[in-house]
Design a protein around this motif. Sequence first.
Motif, mmCIF file in Angstrom:
data_model
loop_
_atom_site.group_PDB
_atom_site.id
_atom_site.type_symbol
_atom_site.label_atom_id
_atom_site.label_comp_id
_atom_site.label_asym_id
_atom_site.label_seq_id
_atom_site.Cartn_x
_atom_site.Cartn_y
_atom_site.Cartn_z
ATOM 1 N N TRP A 60 0.836 -1.210 0.000
ATOM 2 C CA TRP A 60 0.000 0.000 0.000
ATOM 3 C C TRP A 60 0.864 1.251 0.000
ATOM 4 N N ARG A 64 1.143 4.183 -3.326
ATOM 5 C CA ARG A 64 0.683 5.575 -3.230
ATOM 6 C C ARG A 64 1.227 6.419 -4.374
ATOM 7 N N MET A 71 -3.044 0.467 -7.033
ATOM 8 C CA MET A 71 -3.612 0.721 -5.710
ATOM 9 C C MET A 71 -4.896 -0.075 -5.511
ATOM 10 N N LEU A 206 -4.538 7.304 -0.242
ATOM 11 C CA LEU A 206 -4.365 6.672 -1.551
ATOM 12 C C LEU A 206 -3.181 7.227 -2.326
#
Length: 226
Positions: A60, A64, A71, A206
């Motif tokens: 994760w 980004r 993602m 995100l």
Amino acid sequence: MTALTGLTRLAVTDGSGIDGGLYRRVVGWADAAPHWFNRLVEAWTLLGLGLFALLMLAAWWRARGDGPAVMARVLASPLIVLVAYAVNSGIKGLVEEVRPCAQLRVRDTLETCPGAGDWSFPSNHTVIAFAAAAALWFADRRIGAVAAVAAVLMGASRVWVGVHYPHDVLVGALVGVLVAVPLALAAGAAGPLVERARTGPLRPLLGEGPRAVSARAGRPVGARQD
């Protein structure tokens, strides 16, 4: 599934089965192994699944700065593991294979032999590990490769500590991969949702993605992978 149930029950009926002899051999190796090594394997088989959660966190973090499809696959990886676990639980309930340590009356296994009703086929630990590795492979090749090695070690440890036949592990690996691969591929289609979410309040979680990063730096857009 009836044929599968019959096959797995036949495999252990005579006390040796398709790989009961190999199981006994591995347990014998464990019995003769150095104490420190067995303690290491016990710790790994007990706590090792936590490594896959850490690898998902690492994926994760790296995603980004990647494309939205990457993602999306990273975010889907825990859900993929849960689906694989649910599928495997269904198979366990249909097959109802007795643990080898109980069926073959093997004493002094490294891990305490689970009680009646705790079925052996396929291995839950192995399914979870291989589903996680397969899901991560489609999100981040480097992390996926580490996860694949860890998955193999997890499966092997389940036989070493005495609670699974080798075929429990092999089929568990197959179930994990077969469930995870199509779901991981499909998860990439959620990329546009991630792209839109990156412009809202979820942006800190995100990331900006390669387009925004490259635009700010004045470089051509180029993600690590998509």
